[in-house]
Each structure stands twice: as C-alpha cells, then as structure tokens.
Scaffold this motif. Structure first.
Motif, short mmCIF file in Angstrom:
data_model
loop_
_atom_site.label_atom_id
_atom_site.label_comp_id
_atom_site.label_asym_id
_atom_site.label_seq_id
_atom_site.Cartn_x
_atom_site.Cartn_y
_atom_site.Cartn_z
N ILE A 291 0.84 -1.20 0.00
CA ILE A 291 0.00 0.00 0.00
C ILE A 291 0.87 1.25 0.00
O ILE A 291 0.64 2.20 -0.77
N LEU A 292 1.91 1.25 0.89
CA LEU A 292 2.80 2.41 0.94
C LEU A 292 3.54 2.60 -0.37
O LEU A 292 3.71 3.72 -0.86
N SER A 293 3.99 1.48 -0.95
CA SER A 293 4.68 1.56 -2.25
C SER A 293 3.75 2.10 -3.32
O SER A 293 4.14 2.90 -4.17
N GLY A 294 2.47 1.67 -3.25
CA GLY A 294 1.49 2.18 -4.22
C GLY A 294 1.30 3.68 -4.10
O GLY A 294 1.23 4.39 -5.11
N PHE A 295 1.26 4.17 -2.84
CA PHE A 295 1.14 5.61 -2.65
C PHE A 295 2.35 6.34 -3.22
O PHE A 295 2.24 7.41 -3.83
N GLY A 296 3.56 5.74 -2.99
CA GLY A 296 4.77 6.36 -3.54
C GLY A 296 4.77 6.40 -5.05
O GLY A 296 5.13 7.41 -5.67
N LEU B 204 2.10 6.36 -6.96
CA LEU B 204 1.08 7.33 -7.36
C LEU B 204 1.61 8.75 -7.26
O LEU B 204 1.36 9.59 -8.14
N ARG B 205 2.36 9.04 -6.17
CA ARG B 205 2.92 10.37 -6.01
C ARG B 205 3.91 10.69 -7.14
O ARG B 205 3.92 11.78 -7.70
N ASN C 56 2.04 11.34 -10.33
CA ASN C 56 1.44 12.67 -10.33
C ASN C 56 2.49 13.75 -10.59
O ASN C 56 2.24 14.72 -11.31
#
Length: 300
Positions: free
Chosen positions: A97-102, A104-105, A108
């Motif tokens: 999940i954390l890797s996915g947020f990274g 995604l960031r 972006n």
C-alpha cells in the motif's frame, strides 16, 4: 525412618491421578457403608461385581500421555507458524500500500512536470525590412531623404505599415541618453527609429530591450546628416565603453565587435539571451550603401 511427604507440586501427573482415584474410592466406600447401615443397599449376586463405580476414573500412564503432549506441542508450533505468516502477510500488504502511494505520487509529479512547459523568453519579431537610418547621401546643400531604393519592391507595403506603429508612452526604464567617451558622443535617445525620430538624435528600435534588460537594445543614428552622431562608429574597438542612461540609473556596455552588412541583413537586430546593445549607422561616410553594426555587452 519415615519418608518425608511430597508436596503436590512435586508429584507427577500419574501420582496425582492415583491419589485422586484413591480418594474417590474411599469416598465411594464410605458412601456404600453408610447406605448399608441405613438399609438402602441391595446385596448384589455373587456373579456381579461388589462395587459399581458410577464415576469411573480411567487411569492413564505417562507413556499413553506422551503422544497427546507431543501432538499438542506440534499444534502449538503450527499455530505460532500460522501467526507469523499472518503477521508477515499484513506487513507485506502495508508495504504494498505504501509503495502504491509512492508510485502514485511519482506518477502525479511526472504528469505535472509533463504539463509544465518551459518558460521561453519572448523573442520579439524583427519589425524591420531594412536596417534603420538609411538615407541618400546629402547633396551640396546638405539635403537628403530616405533611401527607398534599398527596399525590395515587394516589401514596400510592409515598410509603409511599420511607419504607423505607435510610440510607447514614456517610462523610467526607457533609454534617454547615450555617451561614448572614445568618440566624444553625448546625445539624446528617442523612441522609434523612423525618419522623423532620427532627426532628433539616437533612435531606439521599437520592441527592442530597454537598458539593462535581457535582450538586444537596438540604437541607430545618422553618420553624415543631422549632427553626424554615429560618424565614427568604425573607430570603436573591443573593450571601449558605451554608457546608456535611464531616468533611474546608468548602464555600461563594452564593445565586443563590429561588422559591415547589407541594408537587408536585419538579423543583426535579433533578440539575444544576454543584455546587449547594437549600434547601427549607414556606411561608408557620404556613400551610405551599407550599414555598420557595433555589438556590445552589458558589464554594469
């Protein structure tokens, strides 16, 4: 010598069970004796067991309990292993999940950078067909006029339209005076380089940079009429200084080079990426078939 009695904590499981069985037996015996005395017990036939244990206790040896204990230990280890696997799975999920947020960031940020276009410095169009200051050589009476012969026929309508460009309103950033110590030049600067403006002094080309600004400040003047302000431009050497004044301050440019060009080589007026100035006049003296252009860079 009488043996010291063991405490319950020192007894084995088998011994505890034997003690429990013996105590239950004694309790049953006492109960049966009480029933016999009160006449509530029927004597059983001889072929029936004398005692009927209504609460039988099955005695289990340590050897029989060993597989159960081992099985329980195996189950405990299996439970721990499953717990460890679950913990690892949860940690792995959190990491994903954390890797996915990274990711995604980062996506972006890349998308935002892709949308951002580099800011390009505006490059003004060279609003000229021929270089300014062109004129016919003065006659014996000093009379002269704009040299229309040097303008290509198909571009003359454009020259006519450029004459109608409005003069910008005065501002503190505009050039108002020029000094060239090496040539003893000290003259006013006016906005616009049309025929009438060039009669009043040194003319700044409309749309060119102001003093000190990034870009090319184009200044032109006559060499053999109306004060002959730029008569000796060909004598300037690299390193000579040119001072340009505004209402606020003085800017100093240093000469870097000189070229002789045809009247149609308007590229010498093109914008630059550094604060520069270009001085333009007709050439040669009293012939005026070409132009001289002197280039200088801002040093202060």
């Amino acid at each position: 010598m009488r043996r010291k009695a063991k405490s319950p904590e020192d007894l084995t499981i088998g011994e505890l069970r034997r003690l429990l069985m013996e105590k239950r037996r004694n309790v049953r015996q006492d109960r049966l004796e009480h029933y016999r005395r009160t006449g509530r017990v029927v004597q059983l036939a001889s072929n029936q067991p004398a005692e009927l244990d209504i609460n039988p206790v099955i005695e289990t040896s340590e050897e029989e309990l060993a597989p159960v204990t081992e099985k329980s230990a195996r189950k405990s280890w299996a439970d721990r292993l499953l717990l460890a696997v679950e913990v690892i799975a949860v940690l792995g999920l959190i990491g994903i999940i954390l890797s996915g947020f990274g990711i995604l960031r980062d996506l972006n940020a890349e998308f935002a950078s892709a949308l951002e276009q580099p800011t390009m410095a505006p490059t003004p169009l060279v609003m000229a067909v021929v270089l300014p200051s062109g004129h016919t050589p003065p006659d014996t009476n000093g009379n002269t006029r704009p040299n229309e012969a040097e303008i290509p026929d198909h571009l003359r309508p454009m020259v006519q339209s450029l004459k109608d460009l409005p003069i910008p309103p005065s501002s503190p950033e505009q050039a108002i005076r020029i000094q060239i110590p090496a040539l003893n030049v000290d003259a006013p600067i006016v906005q616009g380089d049309g025929w009438e403006q060039l009669k009043k002094g040194v003319a700044q080309h409309l749309g060119s940079a102001n003093p000190g600004e990034t870009g090319n400040m184009v200044l032109s003047g006559h060499n053999d009429v109306y004060g002959e302000i730029f008569r000796y431009l060909d004598q300037l050497q690299p390193g000579d200084e040119i001072s340009v004044f505004t209402q606020k301050r003085q800017y100093i440019y240093e000469v870097s080079g000189t070229v002789i060009v045809e009247p149609t080589q308007v590229e010498v007026m093109a914008a630059t990426s550094n604060p520069t100035t270009t001085l333009i006049s007709c050439y040669p003296y009293l012939i005026d078939t070409q132009r001289i252009a002197v280039f200088a860079n801002l040093i202060n």
